[in-house]
Design a protein around this motif. Sequence first.
Motif, PDB file in Angstrom:
ATOM      1  N   GLY A   1      -0.154   2.957  -1.993  1.00  0.00           N
ATOM      2  CA  GLY A   1      -0.560   4.164  -1.291  1.00  0.00           C
ATOM      3  C   GLY A   1      -0.472   4.026   0.224  1.00  0.00           C
ATOM      4  N   ASP A   2       0.061   2.931   0.695  1.00  0.00           N
ATOM      5  CA  ASP A   2       0.082   2.657   2.139  1.00  0.00           C
ATOM      6  C   ASP A   2       1.501   2.862   2.685  1.00  0.00           C
ATOM      7  N   SER A   3       1.666   3.914   3.486  1.00  0.00           N
ATOM      8  CA  SER A   3       3.010   4.274   3.986  1.00  0.00           C
ATOM      9  C   SER A   3       3.603   3.194   4.903  1.00  0.00           C
ATOM     10  N   ARG A   4       2.791   2.248   5.342  1.00  0.00           N
ATOM     11  CA  ARG A   4       3.338   1.172   6.195  1.00  0.00           C
ATOM     12  C   ARG A   4       4.152   0.178   5.357  1.00  0.00           C
ATOM     13  N   VAL A   5       3.882   0.119   4.049  1.00  0.00           N
ATOM     14  CA  VAL A   5       4.557  -0.885   3.212  1.00  0.00           C
ATOM     15  C   VAL A   5       5.156  -0.351   1.901  1.00  0.00           C
ATOM     16  N   ASN A   6       4.767   0.871   1.497  1.00  0.00           N
ATOM     17  CA  ASN A   6       5.113   1.249   0.111  1.00  0.00           C
ATOM     18  C   ASN A   6       6.591   1.508  -0.156  1.00  0.00           C
ATOM     19  N   ALA A   7       7.392   1.702   0.908  1.00  0.00           N
ATOM     20  CA  ALA A   7       8.835   1.855   0.690  1.00  0.00           C
ATOM     21  C   ALA A   7       9.403   0.595   0.020  1.00  0.00           C
ATOM     22  N   ARG A   8       8.767  -0.536   0.275  1.00  0.00           N
ATOM     23  CA  ARG A   8       9.219  -1.813  -0.291  1.00  0.00           C
ATOM     24  C   ARG A   8       9.117  -1.856  -1.811  1.00  0.00           C
TER      25      ARG A   8
END
Length: 151
Positions: free
Chosen positions: A57-64
């Motif tokens: 749920g964290d847009s800083r890392v969830n693309a990974r």
Amino acid sequence: MGLRRGIGLLVVLSVAALNLVACATTTGDPPPTLYKRLGGREGIALVVGDFVTSMAGDSRVNARFKDMKGPEIEKLKSHLTDQICDATGGPCSYLGRDMKTAHKGMKITDAEWNATVENLTKALDKHKVDPKDRSELLGLLGPMKADIVGQ
Ligand code: HEM
């Protein structure tokens, strides 16, 4: 019972009693491992579950993690749980890839590392892990940064 046998028995019992006292005072239970203090593999799995949910749920890392399917996420959780169990003195063996290989080519940044540590801290706090134990675990994972960031 004759006097000699009586004395003999008394000596045997006294030696046995002294041995018990010696055991109680010199050995004692060993302090619980960090693994135990985290609630064993089950406790660790609960923390890892919340940690991974929070990463998702964290847009800083969830693309990974966006391309990973359900079973892959479950495998990641299981690997993370085994890794922490293993590192904290538990009866598990982490059988996944080493950290350098697992994160190769990702070019993970310092900011992503910090966000990850933040999410793990949040999960540990949610499960009321003692701040000392929390620091101990983060201290065990900290040295992995060199193999994870910038690979
Ligand atoms: C202390 C920090 C970290 C630990 C202990 C850790 C641990 C792991 C473990 C055990 C795996 C599974 C390896 C395997 O299945 O063979 C993994 C995979 C992965 N990690 Fe990390 N990791 C950390 C930090 C990060 C960070 C900061 C990111 C990015 C934000 C990240 C992204 C990933 C991704 C995307 C995978 C899946 C790779 C794949 O399946 O191809 N990890 N990590």
